[in-house]
Design a protein around this motif. Structure first.
Motif, PDB file in Angstrom:
ATOM      1  N   VAL A 182       1.050  -1.423   0.089  1.00  0.00           N
ATOM      2  CA  VAL A 182       0.086   0.069  -0.024  1.00  0.00           C
ATOM      3  C   VAL A 182       0.825   1.359   0.054  1.00  0.00           C
ATOM      4  CG1 VAL A 182      -1.764  -1.066   1.034  1.00  0.00           C
ATOM      5  CG2 VAL A 182      -0.472  -0.031   2.508  1.00  0.00           C
ATOM      6  N   SER A 183       2.179   1.108   0.298  1.00  0.00           N
ATOM      7  CA  SER A 183       2.987   2.327   0.325  1.00  0.00           C
ATOM      8  C   SER A 183       4.387   1.664   0.393  1.00  0.00           C
ATOM      9  CB  SER A 183       2.680   3.271   1.454  1.00  0.00           C
ATOM     10  OG  SER A 183       3.176   2.520   2.803  1.00  0.00           O
ATOM     11  N   LYS A 184       5.368   2.864   0.094  1.00  0.00           N
ATOM     12  CA  LYS A 184       6.756   2.410   0.206  1.00  0.00           C
ATOM     13  C   LYS A 184       7.221   1.447   1.362  1.00  0.00           C
ATOM     14  CE  LYS A 184      11.501   4.265  -0.641  1.00  0.00           C
ATOM     15  NZ  LYS A 184      12.142   5.406  -0.674  1.00  0.00           N
ATOM     16  N   SER A 185       6.621   1.792   2.365  1.00  0.00           N
ATOM     17  CA  SER A 185       7.149   0.751   3.636  1.00  0.00           C
ATOM     18  C   SER A 185       5.923   0.145   4.208  1.00  0.00           C
ATOM     19  CB  SER A 185       7.417   2.067   4.666  1.00  0.00           C
ATOM     20  OG  SER A 185       6.312   2.859   4.960  1.00  0.00           O
ATOM     21  N   SER A 186       4.819  -0.290   3.525  1.00  0.00           N
ATOM     22  CA  SER A 186       3.895  -1.137   4.166  1.00  0.00           C
ATOM     23  C   SER A 186       3.335  -2.228   3.382  1.00  0.00           C
ATOM     24  CB  SER A 186       2.531  -0.334   4.560  1.00  0.00           C
ATOM     25  OG  SER A 186       2.857   0.359   5.828  1.00  0.00           O
ATOM     26  N   LEU A 187       3.283  -3.587   3.769  1.00  0.00           N
ATOM     27  CA  LEU A 187       2.788  -4.495   3.019  1.00  0.00           C
ATOM     28  C   LEU A 187       1.981  -5.120   3.970  1.00  0.00           C
ATOM     29  CD1 LEU A 187       3.435  -6.216   0.441  1.00  0.00           C
ATOM     30  CD2 LEU A 187       5.330  -7.573   1.769  1.00  0.00           C
ATOM     31  N   TRP A 194     -10.678   9.947   1.363  1.00  0.00           N
ATOM     32  CA  TRP A 194     -10.835  11.486   1.713  1.00  0.00           C
ATOM     33  C   TRP A 194     -11.314  12.140   0.614  1.00  0.00           C
ATOM     34  CZ3 TRP A 194     -11.308  12.606   6.610  1.00  0.00           C
ATOM     35  CH2 TRP A 194     -10.842  11.610   7.446  1.00  0.00           C
ATOM     36  N   ASP A 195     -10.630  11.967  -0.616  1.00  0.00           N
ATOM     37  CA  ASP A 195     -11.164  12.507  -1.922  1.00  0.00           C
ATOM     38  C   ASP A 195     -10.209  11.656  -3.042  1.00  0.00           C
ATOM     39  OD1 ASP A 195      -8.159  13.168  -1.855  1.00  0.00           O
ATOM     40  OD2 ASP A 195      -8.277  15.167  -1.674  1.00  0.00           O
ATOM     41  N   ALA A 196     -10.255  12.172  -4.138  1.00  0.00           N
ATOM     42  CA  ALA A 196      -9.856  11.255  -5.234  1.00  0.00           C
ATOM     43  C   ALA A 196      -8.286  10.693  -5.236  1.00  0.00           C
ATOM     44  CB  ALA A 196      -9.980  12.068  -6.615  1.00  0.00           C
ATOM     45  N   ARG A 197      -7.659  11.404  -4.573  1.00  0.00           N
ATOM     46  CA  ARG A 197      -6.220  11.031  -4.259  1.00  0.00           C
ATOM     47  C   ARG A 197      -5.975  10.402  -3.017  1.00  0.00           C
ATOM     48  NH1 ARG A 197      -2.632  15.255  -7.341  1.00  0.00           N
ATOM     49  NH2 ARG A 197      -3.753  15.213  -9.183  1.00  0.00           N
ATOM     50  N   LYS A 198      -6.545  10.890  -1.742  1.00  0.00           N
ATOM     51  CA  LYS A 198      -6.051  10.508  -0.451  1.00  0.00           C
ATOM     52  C   LYS A 198      -7.197   9.245  -0.059  1.00  0.00           C
ATOM     53  CE  LYS A 198      -4.361  14.250   1.800  1.00  0.00           C
ATOM     54  NZ  LYS A 198      -4.563  15.609   2.721  1.00  0.00           N
ATOM     55  N   MET A 199      -6.213   8.393   0.432  1.00  0.00           N
ATOM     56  CA  MET A 199      -7.027   7.092   0.851  1.00  0.00           C
ATOM     57  C   MET A 199      -6.189   6.415   1.935  1.00  0.00           C
ATOM     58  SD  MET A 199      -7.959   3.885  -1.721  1.00  0.00           S
ATOM     59  CE  MET A 199      -8.562   4.742  -2.589  1.00  0.00           C
ATOM     60  N   GLU A 200      -7.111   5.904   2.981  1.00  0.00           N
ATOM     61  CA  GLU A 200      -6.384   5.236   4.080  1.00  0.00           C
ATOM     62  C   GLU A 200      -7.317   3.816   4.136  1.00  0.00           C
ATOM     63  OE1 GLU A 200      -7.516   7.667   7.427  1.00  0.00           O
ATOM     64  OE2 GLU A 200      -5.570   8.690   7.287  1.00  0.00           O
ATOM     65  N   ILE A 201      -6.557   2.993   4.973  1.00  0.00           N
ATOM     66  CA  ILE A 201      -7.061   1.485   5.002  1.00  0.00           C
ATOM     67  C   ILE A 201      -7.049   1.259   6.724  1.00  0.00           C
ATOM     68  CG2 ILE A 201      -6.694   0.404   2.931  1.00  0.00           C
ATOM     69  CD1 ILE A 201      -4.266  -1.086   4.224  1.00  0.00           C
ATOM     70  N   GLU A 202      -8.251   0.591   7.246  1.00  0.00           N
ATOM     71  CA  GLU A 202      -8.271   0.369   8.401  1.00  0.00           C
ATOM     72  C   GLU A 202      -8.286  -1.341   8.518  1.00  0.00           C
ATOM     73  OE1 GLU A 202     -11.351   0.370  12.129  1.00  0.00           O
ATOM     74  OE2 GLU A 202     -11.413   2.046  10.826  1.00  0.00           O
ATOM     75  N   LEU A 203      -7.395  -1.684   9.386  1.00  0.00           N
ATOM     76  CA  LEU A 203      -6.939  -3.197   9.485  1.00  0.00           C
ATOM     77  C   LEU A 203      -7.870  -3.747  10.814  1.00  0.00           C
ATOM     78  CD1 LEU A 203      -3.072  -3.352   8.863  1.00  0.00           C
ATOM     79  CD2 LEU A 203      -5.114  -3.617   7.322  1.00  0.00           C
ATOM     80  N   SER A 204      -7.969  -4.945  10.872  1.00  0.00           N
ATOM     81  CA  SER A 204      -8.845  -5.676  11.876  1.00  0.00           C
ATOM     82  C   SER A 204      -8.331  -5.358  13.195  1.00  0.00           C
ATOM     83  CB  SER A 204      -8.884  -7.291  11.731  1.00  0.00           C
ATOM     84  OG  SER A 204      -7.790  -7.649  11.792  1.00  0.00           O
ATOM     85  N   SER A 260      -3.542   3.481  -4.723  1.00  0.00           N
ATOM     86  CA  SER A 260      -4.718   3.463  -4.636  1.00  0.00           C
ATOM     87  C   SER A 260      -5.598   2.766  -5.247  1.00  0.00           C
ATOM     88  CB  SER A 260      -5.206   4.929  -4.163  1.00  0.00           C
ATOM     89  OG  SER A 260      -4.971   5.760  -5.522  1.00  0.00           O
ATOM     90  N   ALA A 261      -5.555   3.229  -6.895  1.00  0.00           N
ATOM     91  CA  ALA A 261      -6.198   2.658  -7.930  1.00  0.00           C
ATOM     92  C   ALA A 261      -5.805   0.802  -7.992  1.00  0.00           C
ATOM     93  CB  ALA A 261      -6.003   3.251  -9.235  1.00  0.00           C
ATOM     94  N   ASP A 262      -4.464   0.671  -7.880  1.00  0.00           N
ATOM     95  CA  ASP A 262      -4.357  -0.760  -7.793  1.00  0.00           C
ATOM     96  C   ASP A 262      -4.873  -1.362  -6.464  1.00  0.00           C
ATOM     97  OD1 ASP A 262      -2.491  -0.207 -10.135  1.00  0.00           O
ATOM     98  OD2 ASP A 262      -0.870  -0.280  -8.929  1.00  0.00           O
TER      99      ASP A 262
END
Length: 141
Positions: free
Chosen positions: A65-70, A82-92, A104-106
């Motif tokens: 999801v980012s350079k430092s997160s898998l 948040w908008d067309a470019r900003k996105m977050e994910i919440e884990l369990s 984000s699109a991927d």
């Protein structure tokens, strides 16, 4: 082309032979040549002196999801846009991670494919997309 998630792969973690499969891993966080591995059964993360790329090659079904997160795709509870470019994910486990603009699109495409195939195990209501603060979301052109 893969048709289903294969999270029972044996994984090689230097110094930790008791971890046998990828299902016990929630997420991995890279920092230079070190990686923090967050497990389901353990409160403290494991520190390993290998880069995140080393683990990304071993875990093809995990999502970058980012350079430092898998992350493990079965732990995703909510995708917050948040908008067309900003996105977050919440884990369990309640952790919220930002998603890189370029990924984000991927991420949405991978989650949609998994939802279509019904390979994502149901955790409560599976994952949902939530729009933040009633903002209008427009596609990026």
């Amino acid at each position: 082309m893969r048709t289903q998630l294969n999270l029972t792969l044996p994984i090689q973690i230097p110094g930790y032979r008791h971890i046998q499969d990828a299902q016990s891993i929630r997420r991995l966080q890279g920092s230079g040549n070190y990686t923090l591995i967050y497990l389901r059964e353990v409160d403290k993360p494991l520190l390993v002196s290998k880069s995140l790329i080393y683990f990304a090659e071993q875990l093809p079904d995990f999502i970058r999801v980012s350079k430092s997160s898998l992350i493990n795709p079965t732990d995703i509870v909510k995708v917050i846009r948040w908008d067309a470019r900003k996105m977050e994910i919440e884990l369990s486990d309640g952790t919220t991670l930002p998603v890189a603009r370029r990924r984000s699109a991927d991420l949405l495409a991978v989650l949609q494919k998994q939802e279509d195939r019904r390979n994502l195990p149901q955790r409560g209501s599976a994952w949902t997309i939530q729009l933040a603060a009633s903002q209008l979301v427009r596609p990026y052109k």
